[in-house]
Design a protein around this motif. Sequence first.
Motif, PDB file in Angstrom:
ATOM      1  N   UNK A  72       0.846  -1.200   0.000  1.00  0.00           N
ATOM      2  CA  UNK A  72       0.000   0.000   0.000  1.00  0.00           C
ATOM      3  C   UNK A  72       0.875   1.241   0.000  1.00  0.00           C
ATOM      4  N   UNK A  73       0.535   2.204  -0.852  1.00  0.00           N
ATOM      5  CA  UNK A  73       1.322   3.443  -0.891  1.00  0.00           C
ATOM      6  C   UNK A  73       1.241   4.214   0.432  1.00  0.00           C
ATOM      7  N   UNK A  74       2.374   4.758   0.855  1.00  0.00           N
ATOM      8  CA  UNK A  74       2.414   5.608   2.055  1.00  0.00           C
ATOM      9  C   UNK A  74       1.658   6.908   1.776  1.00  0.00           C
ATOM     10  N   UNK A  75       1.903   7.490   0.589  1.00  0.00           N
ATOM     11  CA  UNK A  75       1.220   8.710   0.179  1.00  0.00           C
ATOM     12  C   UNK A  75       0.112   8.356  -0.799  1.00  0.00           C
ATOM     13  N   UNK A  76      -0.948   9.120  -0.796  1.00  0.00           N
ATOM     14  CA  UNK A  76      -2.075   8.895  -1.691  1.00  0.00           C
ATOM     15  C   UNK A  76      -1.647   9.033  -3.150  1.00  0.00           C
ATOM     16  N   UNK A  77      -2.027   8.063  -3.976  1.00  0.00           N
ATOM     17  CA  UNK A  77      -1.725   8.074  -5.406  1.00  0.00           C
ATOM     18  C   UNK A  77      -3.025   8.103  -6.192  1.00  0.00           C
ATOM     19  N   UNK A  78      -3.092   8.954  -7.210  1.00  0.00           N
ATOM     20  CA  UNK A  78      -4.284   9.011  -8.048  1.00  0.00           C
ATOM     21  C   UNK A  78      -3.882   9.189  -9.508  1.00  0.00           C
ATOM     22  N   UNK A  79      -4.841   8.951 -10.390  1.00  0.00           N
ATOM     23  CA  UNK A  79      -4.641   9.151 -11.824  1.00  0.00           C
ATOM     24  C   UNK A  79      -5.990   9.463 -12.457  1.00  0.00           C
ATOM     25  N   UNK A  80      -5.943  10.124 -13.615  1.00  0.00           N
ATOM     26  CA  UNK A  80      -7.158  10.548 -14.314  1.00  0.00           C
ATOM     27  C   UNK A  80      -7.220   9.900 -15.691  1.00  0.00           C
ATOM     28  N   UNK A  81      -8.442   9.755 -16.200  1.00  0.00           N
ATOM     29  CA  UNK A  81      -8.657   9.144 -17.514  1.00  0.00           C
ATOM     30  C   UNK A  81     -10.081   9.444 -17.969  1.00  0.00           C
ATOM     31  N   UNK A  82     -10.381   9.144 -19.222  1.00  0.00           N
ATOM     32  CA  UNK A  82     -11.733   9.294 -19.746  1.00  0.00           C
ATOM     33  C   UNK A  82     -12.372   7.928 -19.851  1.00  0.00           C
ATOM     34  N   UNK A  83     -13.635   7.860 -19.471  1.00  0.00           N
ATOM     35  CA  UNK A  83     -14.371   6.609 -19.502  1.00  0.00           C
ATOM     36  C   UNK A  83     -15.635   6.797 -20.335  1.00  0.00           C
ATOM     37  N   UNK A  84     -16.094   5.728 -20.977  1.00  0.00           N
ATOM     38  CA  UNK A  84     -17.296   5.788 -21.804  1.00  0.00           C
ATOM     39  C   UNK A  84     -18.392   4.957 -21.151  1.00  0.00           C
ATOM     40  N   UNK A  85     -19.538   5.589 -20.914  1.00  0.00           N
ATOM     41  CA  UNK A  85     -20.675   4.891 -20.338  1.00  0.00           C
ATOM     42  C   UNK A  85     -21.276   3.987 -21.416  1.00  0.00           C
ATOM     43  N   UNK A  86     -21.362   2.664 -21.173  1.00  0.00           N
ATOM     44  CA  UNK A  86     -21.855   1.755 -22.207  1.00  0.00           C
ATOM     45  C   UNK A  86     -23.346   1.946 -22.537  1.00  0.00           C
ATOM     46  N   UNK A  87     -24.101   2.525 -21.640  1.00  0.00           N
ATOM     47  CA  UNK A  87     -25.531   2.736 -21.894  1.00  0.00           C
ATOM     48  C   UNK A  87     -25.788   3.992 -22.711  1.00  0.00           C
ATOM     49  N   UNK A 136     -21.637   8.068 -23.882  1.00  0.00           N
ATOM     50  CA  UNK A 136     -21.028   9.369 -23.621  1.00  0.00           C
ATOM     51  C   UNK A 136     -19.775   9.189 -22.783  1.00  0.00           C
ATOM     52  N   UNK A 137     -18.787  10.023 -23.100  1.00  0.00           N
ATOM     53  CA  UNK A 137     -17.535  10.015 -22.354  1.00  0.00           C
ATOM     54  C   UNK A 137     -17.646  10.937 -21.143  1.00  0.00           C
ATOM     55  N   UNK A 138     -16.960  10.568 -20.102  1.00  0.00           N
ATOM     56  CA  UNK A 138     -16.892  11.424 -18.917  1.00  0.00           C
ATOM     57  C   UNK A 138     -15.509  11.293 -18.303  1.00  0.00           C
ATOM     58  N   UNK A 139     -15.092  12.354 -17.627  1.00  0.00           N
ATOM     59  CA  UNK A 139     -13.807  12.354 -16.936  1.00  0.00           C
ATOM     60  C   UNK A 139     -13.929  11.556 -15.650  1.00  0.00           C
ATOM     61  N   UNK A 140     -12.934  10.766 -15.383  1.00  0.00           N
ATOM     62  CA  UNK A 140     -12.939   9.963 -14.173  1.00  0.00           C
ATOM     63  C   UNK A 140     -11.535  10.003 -13.579  1.00  0.00           C
ATOM     64  N   UNK A 141     -11.441   9.630 -12.334  1.00  0.00           N
ATOM     65  CA  UNK A 141     -10.141   9.469 -11.694  1.00  0.00           C
ATOM     66  C   UNK A 141     -10.256   8.364 -10.671  1.00  0.00           C
ATOM     67  N   UNK A 142      -9.138   7.857 -10.292  1.00  0.00           N
ATOM     68  CA  UNK A 142      -9.109   6.772  -9.329  1.00  0.00           C
ATOM     69  C   UNK A 142      -7.847   6.901  -8.493  1.00  0.00           C
ATOM     70  N   UNK A 143      -7.791   6.099  -7.448  1.00  0.00           N
ATOM     71  CA  UNK A 143      -6.616   6.073  -6.596  1.00  0.00           C
ATOM     72  C   UNK A 143      -6.029   4.665  -6.619  1.00  0.00           C
ATOM     73  N   UNK A 144      -4.914   4.502  -6.000  1.00  0.00           N
ATOM     74  CA  UNK A 144      -4.330   3.177  -5.798  1.00  0.00           C
ATOM     75  C   UNK A 144      -4.413   2.882  -4.306  1.00  0.00           C
ATOM     76  N   UNK A 145      -5.265   1.939  -3.951  1.00  0.00           N
ATOM     77  CA  UNK A 145      -5.334   1.514  -2.561  1.00  0.00           C
ATOM     78  C   UNK A 145      -4.157   0.588  -2.266  1.00  0.00           C
ATOM     79  N   UNK A 146      -3.942  -0.381  -3.180  1.00  0.00           N
ATOM     80  CA  UNK A 146      -2.795  -1.268  -2.997  1.00  0.00           C
ATOM     81  C   UNK A 146      -2.399  -1.919  -4.315  1.00  0.00           C
TER      82      UNK A 146
END
Length: 153
Positions: free
Chosen positions: A42-57, A60-70
């Motif tokens: 698990x990262x000591x410091x919070x890690x995140x990243x951004x990307x574009x995702x497409x809703x299958x329904x 439409x594309x939308x901006x998303x981001x996530x973190x790395x828990x482990x």
Amino acid sequence: MLILKESGNKLNEDSFKKIEKKLGIQFPQDYINFMLEHNGGRPIKSLSYSFQEKDPETNKYFDNNSDIYSFNKLEDIPTFYDNLVSSELIPNFYCPIADDSCGNEVLLCLDQSKHHENIFFADHELCDKDEHWVLVKVADSFSHFLNILNEKD
């Protein structure tokens, strides 16, 4: 500098051969090097990243981001892989290498296709028409993935 806690036991090159044979895959050298140094954790410091995702329904594309828990420990990868593939949530040869704090997976594609060695975000809240998790390419390689991670204190 990436610092991880709760990493697994120290690995050597032979550690990978057993897992690769069991799963029928071959890990890229940049991922092997990372795991030789860390073996997940698990990262000591919070890690995140951004990307574009497409809703299958809506398509439409939308901006998303996530973190790395482990990052997954090598010894845990076969179980995680078998569970996700047997449940038909992810395709064969997409190896779960990390997860986020919401239960989404980060996958390393090892299927020898045009996406070989690409990194994907597997969204467990969005499913395609066949009820598989929606996969979004977030990086061209594991090294590239590490480079797009943003560290916060």
